[in-house]
Design a protein around this motif. Sequence first.
Motif, short mmCIF file in Angstrom:
data_model
loop_
_atom_site.label_atom_id
_atom_site.label_comp_id
_atom_site.label_asym_id
_atom_site.label_seq_id
_atom_site.Cartn_x
_atom_site.Cartn_y
_atom_site.Cartn_z
N THR A 182 0.83 -1.21 0.00
CA THR A 182 0.00 0.00 0.00
C THR A 182 0.86 1.25 0.00
O THR A 182 0.62 2.21 -0.75
N GLU A 183 1.90 1.25 0.85
CA GLU A 183 2.81 2.40 0.91
C GLU A 183 3.54 2.60 -0.41
O GLU A 183 3.78 3.74 -0.84
N TYR A 184 3.88 1.50 -1.08
CA TYR A 184 4.58 1.59 -2.37
C TYR A 184 3.70 2.31 -3.39
O TYR A 184 4.19 3.14 -4.18
N GLU A 185 2.41 2.02 -3.37
CA GLU A 185 1.49 2.68 -4.30
C GLU A 185 1.26 4.15 -3.92
O GLU A 185 1.05 4.99 -4.80
N LEU A 186 1.32 4.46 -2.63
CA LEU A 186 1.05 5.83 -2.18
C LEU A 186 2.24 6.77 -2.35
O LEU A 186 2.10 7.98 -2.22
N ILE A 187 3.42 6.22 -2.63
CA ILE A 187 4.63 7.04 -2.79
C ILE A 187 5.20 6.78 -4.19
O ILE A 187 6.12 5.98 -4.37
N PRO A 188 4.65 7.43 -5.22
CA PRO A 188 5.08 7.15 -6.60
C PRO A 188 6.57 7.33 -6.83
O PRO A 188 7.16 6.65 -7.69
N VAL A 198 9.58 -4.39 -0.88
CA VAL A 198 8.13 -4.27 -0.71
C VAL A 198 7.59 -5.57 -0.12
O VAL A 198 7.90 -6.66 -0.61
N THR A 199 6.79 -5.44 0.94
CA THR A 199 6.17 -6.61 1.55
C THR A 199 4.73 -6.73 1.06
O THR A 199 4.04 -5.74 0.87
N TYR A 200 4.30 -8.00 0.90
CA TYR A 200 2.96 -8.30 0.38
C TYR A 200 2.19 -9.23 1.32
O TYR A 200 1.34 -9.99 0.85
N GLY A 201 2.48 -9.19 2.61
CA GLY A 201 1.77 -10.04 3.55
C GLY A 201 1.96 -11.51 3.24
O GLY A 201 3.10 -11.98 3.11
N LYS A 202 0.86 -12.22 3.08
CA LYS A 202 0.93 -13.67 2.83
C LYS A 202 1.54 -14.00 1.47
O LYS A 202 1.84 -15.17 1.20
N ASP A 203 1.73 -12.99 0.62
CA ASP A 203 2.33 -13.22 -0.70
C ASP A 203 3.83 -12.95 -0.73
O ASP A 203 4.44 -12.91 -1.80
N GLY A 204 4.43 -12.76 0.43
CA GLY A 204 5.88 -12.65 0.49
C GLY A 204 6.39 -11.23 0.31
O GLY A 204 5.76 -10.26 0.70
N SER A 205 7.56 -11.12 -0.33
CA SER A 205 8.20 -9.82 -0.48
C SER A 205 9.04 -9.82 -1.75
O SER A 205 9.35 -10.87 -2.31
N ALA A 206 9.41 -8.60 -2.18
CA ALA A 206 10.19 -8.45 -3.41
C ALA A 206 11.13 -7.27 -3.28
O ALA A 206 10.93 -6.37 -2.47
N MET A 207 12.17 -7.27 -4.10
CA MET A 207 13.15 -6.19 -4.14
C MET A 207 13.12 -5.54 -5.52
O MET A 207 13.09 -6.25 -6.55
N PHE A 208 13.15 -4.20 -5.54
CA PHE A 208 13.11 -3.46 -6.79
C PHE A 208 14.30 -2.51 -6.88
O PHE A 208 14.62 -1.82 -5.91
N GLU A 209 14.97 -2.49 -8.02
CA GLU A 209 16.00 -1.50 -8.32
C GLU A 209 15.45 -0.56 -9.38
O GLU A 209 15.12 -1.00 -10.50
N HIS A 210 15.31 0.71 -9.04
CA HIS A 210 14.77 1.71 -9.97
C HIS A 210 13.48 1.21 -10.62
O HIS A 210 13.26 1.37 -11.83
N GLY A 211 12.60 0.60 -9.81
CA GLY A 211 11.30 0.15 -10.29
C GLY A 211 11.28 -1.20 -10.96
O GLY A 211 10.21 -1.71 -11.31
N ARG A 212 12.43 -1.84 -11.12
CA ARG A 212 12.50 -3.16 -11.77
C ARG A 212 12.69 -4.24 -10.72
O ARG A 212 13.61 -4.16 -9.91
N LYS A 213 11.80 -5.25 -10.73
CA LYS A 213 11.91 -6.33 -9.74
C LYS A 213 13.16 -7.16 -10.01
O LYS A 213 13.37 -7.65 -11.13
N VAL A 214 13.99 -7.30 -8.98
CA VAL A 214 15.24 -8.05 -9.14
C VAL A 214 15.30 -9.28 -8.25
O VAL A 214 16.20 -10.11 -8.41
N ALA A 215 14.37 -9.42 -7.30
CA ALA A 215 14.36 -10.59 -6.42
C ALA A 215 13.01 -10.67 -5.73
O ALA A 215 12.32 -9.66 -5.56
N GLU A 216 12.64 -11.88 -5.33
CA GLU A 216 11.43 -12.07 -4.55
C GLU A 216 11.57 -13.33 -3.70
O GLU A 216 12.43 -14.18 -3.97
#
Length: 290
Positions: A182-188, A198-216
């Motif tokens: 939610t915070e990720y969406e609120l801070i463009p 970014v955390t997604y609760g029961k869906d885990g988490s991911a890492m982004f570099e300059h907006g590109r997902k690089v790990a989850e």
Amino acid sequence: MSTRLPAATVVGSINLDIIATTDRLPTAGETIGGGVLHQQPGGKGANQAVAAARLGGSARMIGAVGDDAQGRLMLEALSGAGVETADVAVLDGDATGTALIVVDRDGENQIVVCPGANAEFSLQGVEVGPDETVLCQLEVGLPAVMEASRKAQGFFVLNAAPAMDLPVELLERCDLVIVNETEYELIPALAEAKLVAVTYGKDGSAMFEHGRKVAEAPASAVTVANTIGAGDAFCAALVLALRARLSYEHALAVANAVGADAVGDPSSQPALAPLEEYVERTASLVAAKS
């Protein structure tokens, strides 16, 4: 006196949590009976400092409490968990921060924070060493966070919660920003940040570099007792895992495992194992994916 660096130096909020547990959360204007009331140490900053200390052996807290009984209890709780409190200011005339929390049977919550002393302190006269890892949140006044970002010379992390527009200077200084979805969406502006978890609760988490997902990494299945301190435990664990030079994927897996232990504990400052145990516990998971 030990010359060992703390696992992390946390600049942030220290609150007394007053928690009412009910079957369900009230709707607007509704009164619900049958609640169970208890109090415990909390505040995003204090929760993260305690988690860092329990995971890494020690942590340093920079923040403020009021000159009241609640403040003294919060300092005792921090010290008892292995957190250095010499730079926690005791402010005369300000109340210790308080969070009013309602939690339902599924662990979901509603929170109102009364910042008190958290909104009044500064880092004037506080030194931050060149090798210290600094972790901040936004439950304290933005000027204190800006001060911390300018004083920090090493790895600087911002848990951008609660969400708000971030000054360009602050965002550019962050080596890592941690938010929920939610915070990720609120801070463009985070789409341009150098590194964001970014955390997604029961869906885990991911890492982004300059907006590109690089790990989850996936979340662990767990019975939820309390979600209040889970995000804070995740933040502390991720910072320590990255500083231990784990890969992004492994660091996320470690932080997810720590967060899972946290949601299974009713405390906002849950008992945790040393970081090494979570590293070992998740090694096979990461190896299986590679």
